[in-house]
Design an enzyme around this catalytic site. Structure first.
Site, mmCIF file in Angstrom:
data_model
loop_
_atom_site.group_PDB
_atom_site.id
_atom_site.type_symbol
_atom_site.label_atom_id
_atom_site.label_comp_id
_atom_site.label_asym_id
_atom_site.label_seq_id
_atom_site.Cartn_x
_atom_site.Cartn_y
_atom_site.Cartn_z
ATOM 1 N N GLN A 54 0.813 -1.315 -0.043
ATOM 2 C CA GLN A 54 -0.012 0.125 0.124
ATOM 3 C C GLN A 54 0.818 1.353 0.013
ATOM 4 O OE1 GLN A 54 -3.331 -0.474 2.951
ATOM 5 N NE2 GLN A 54 -1.805 -2.150 3.727
ATOM 6 N N HIS A 106 -1.187 1.504 -4.321
ATOM 7 C CA HIS A 106 -1.451 2.686 -4.336
ATOM 8 C C HIS A 106 -0.765 3.790 -4.953
ATOM 9 C CE1 HIS A 106 -3.810 1.796 -0.232
ATOM 10 N NE2 HIS A 106 -4.524 1.508 -1.241
HETATM 11 P P1 NAD Z 1 -1.685 2.466 9.076
HETATM 12 O O1 NAD Z 1 -1.118 3.810 9.414
HETATM 13 O O2 NAD Z 1 -3.110 2.440 9.027
HETATM 14 O O3 NAD Z 1 -1.126 1.393 9.936
HETATM 15 C C1 NAD Z 1 0.353 1.051 10.156
HETATM 16 C C2 NAD Z 1 0.391 -0.005 11.016
HETATM 17 O O4 NAD Z 1 1.762 -0.228 11.288
HETATM 18 C C3 NAD Z 1 -0.065 0.141 12.435
HETATM 19 O O5 NAD Z 1 -0.916 -0.664 13.114
HETATM 20 C C4 NAD Z 1 1.112 0.388 13.342
HETATM 21 O O6 NAD Z 1 0.889 -0.304 14.886
HETATM 22 C C5 NAD Z 1 2.133 -0.653 12.779
HETATM 23 N N1 NAD Z 1 3.512 -0.043 12.708
HETATM 24 C C6 NAD Z 1 4.197 1.200 12.630
HETATM 25 N N2 NAD Z 1 5.510 0.838 12.807
HETATM 26 C C7 NAD Z 1 5.692 -0.372 12.837
HETATM 27 C C8 NAD Z 1 6.907 -1.318 12.649
HETATM 28 N N3 NAD Z 1 8.054 -0.655 12.650
HETATM 29 N N4 NAD Z 1 6.962 -2.553 12.729
HETATM 30 C C9 NAD Z 1 5.672 -3.009 12.711
HETATM 31 N N5 NAD Z 1 4.376 -2.531 12.883
HETATM 32 C C10 NAD Z 1 4.597 -1.128 12.706
HETATM 33 O O7 NAD Z 1 -1.133 2.069 7.815
HETATM 34 P P2 NAD Z 1 -1.631 1.103 6.425
HETATM 35 O O8 NAD Z 1 -2.474 -0.047 6.785
HETATM 36 O O9 NAD Z 1 -0.475 0.991 5.399
HETATM 37 O O10 NAD Z 1 -2.571 2.298 5.684
HETATM 38 C C11 NAD Z 1 -2.366 3.492 5.657
HETATM 39 C C12 NAD Z 1 -2.624 4.277 4.213
HETATM 40 O O11 NAD Z 1 -1.795 5.257 3.997
HETATM 41 C C13 NAD Z 1 -2.003 3.212 3.164
HETATM 42 O O12 NAD Z 1 -3.037 3.113 2.166
HETATM 43 C C14 NAD Z 1 -0.938 3.917 2.491
HETATM 44 O O13 NAD Z 1 -0.893 4.011 0.876
HETATM 45 C C15 NAD Z 1 -0.690 5.309 3.092
HETATM 46 N N6 NAD Z 1 0.595 5.749 3.803
HETATM 47 C C16 NAD Z 1 1.779 5.124 2.996
HETATM 48 C C17 NAD Z 1 2.939 5.704 3.664
HETATM 49 C C18 NAD Z 1 4.277 5.169 3.081
HETATM 50 O O14 NAD Z 1 4.156 5.137 1.668
HETATM 51 N N7 NAD Z 1 5.146 4.685 3.698
HETATM 52 C C19 NAD Z 1 2.946 6.236 4.818
HETATM 53 C C20 NAD Z 1 1.730 6.786 5.383
HETATM 54 C C21 NAD Z 1 0.630 6.198 4.787
#
Ligand code: NAD
Length: 249
Positions: A104, A122
């Protein structure tokens, strides 16, 4: 089950299930310095609601708000570097275990780390395109124009608005999402979910297509009850330990 026993069990499941895929979310990349949406205290959602600043509706109805507020986090995401979790995922594929990875994330870090079969459902921040004539440009074109306060950034060819190649809230899902969905439907014996709250649909439907689930996530998810194993550890450590488990002895 103790952590070491969990790693042994996951390694056995991976060896026993050749149709093995992964699904990753923003939690994969927090260790690369990119905040996720929903971690308590640090998640972006607590600071700014992306629906109000970076949805498709905002982009098309209030491009100034999109580019002056919603867009500002994108250049840092585009410049981030992979962490040990991304490299471990690439290694799982290189070792012949992982058949493909649905992400994602828009940060492109799985590709940067060397993963080859990646469905970035995404989108990503390597490029952008014109909302009018559809011509594609490197993402840098957006960064340069926004940096020069050319807002909204304009297509050099037809002068219509440029937009990033990411799927914003309100955009239709891209063709590659349906490709990933059909590959998983055709036979996914084991799905490893890493760093996702599994609340963003339609991606959050995908774990239902897997016969068996493993979850690595710091916080609980609605799918925990269906998983063979839930690991409450950071992706970087857990995935590196998993590779170690699969390659030692
Ligand atoms: P989310 O933020 O909803 O959930 C992230 C999960 O990861 C949380 O439950 C958290 O407890 C867990 N987490 C955080 N750091 C961690 C680690 N080091 N190890 C293990 N677990 C960890 O994210 P999602 O489910 O991907 O949904 C968010 C949406 O936002 C997605 O659709 C994505 O496209 C977008 N998004 C993308 C980025 C990116 O590209 N890096 C960043 C923020 C949001």
């Amino acid at each position: 089950m103790e952590y070491a026993a969990q790693m042994e069990r996951i390694a056995s499941l991976i060896r026993e299930n050749p149709n093995f895929y992964a699904l990753t979310g923003a939690g994969m990349s927090t260790e690369s310095g990119i905040p996720d949406f929903r971690s308590p205290g640090t998640g972006l959602w607590e600071k700014i609601d992306p629906l109000k600043t970076s949805s498709a509706e905002v982009l098309y109805n209030d491009p100034r708000l999109f580019y002056e507020v919603g867009f500002t986090r994108f250049p840092a995401i585009a410049a981030a570097e992979p962490n040990p979790g991304h490299f471990a995922m690439a290694r799982l594929e290189e070792l012949g275990y992982l058949k493909g990875l649905v992400t994602q994330n828009i940060d492109g870090l799985h590709v940067k780390a060397g993963s080859r079969k990646v469905w970035e459902v995404h989108g990503h921040l390597r490029s952008c395109h014109c909302s009018g004539c559809k011509k594609g440009y490197p993402f840098e074109e957006l960064v340069v124009q926004v940096g020069r306060k050319q807002i909204p950034p304009a297509c050099p060819r037809c002068l219509k608005m440029l937009r990033p190649d990411v799927i914003l809230f309100g955009d239709p899902m891209p063709e590659i999402f349906f490709e990933a969905e059909s590959v998983l439907s055709a036979g996914c014996d084991l799905l490893l979910v890493a760093g996702s709250s599994l609340v963003v649909y339609p991606v959050a439907y995908l774990p239902r297509l897997a016969k068996k689930l493993i979850i690595i996530n710091l916080e609980p998810t609605d799918y925990d009850i269906r998983a063979e194993i839930v690991v409450r550890e950071k992706c970087g450590k857990a995935l590196s330990d998993l590779v170690e488990q699969l390659t030692s002895g």
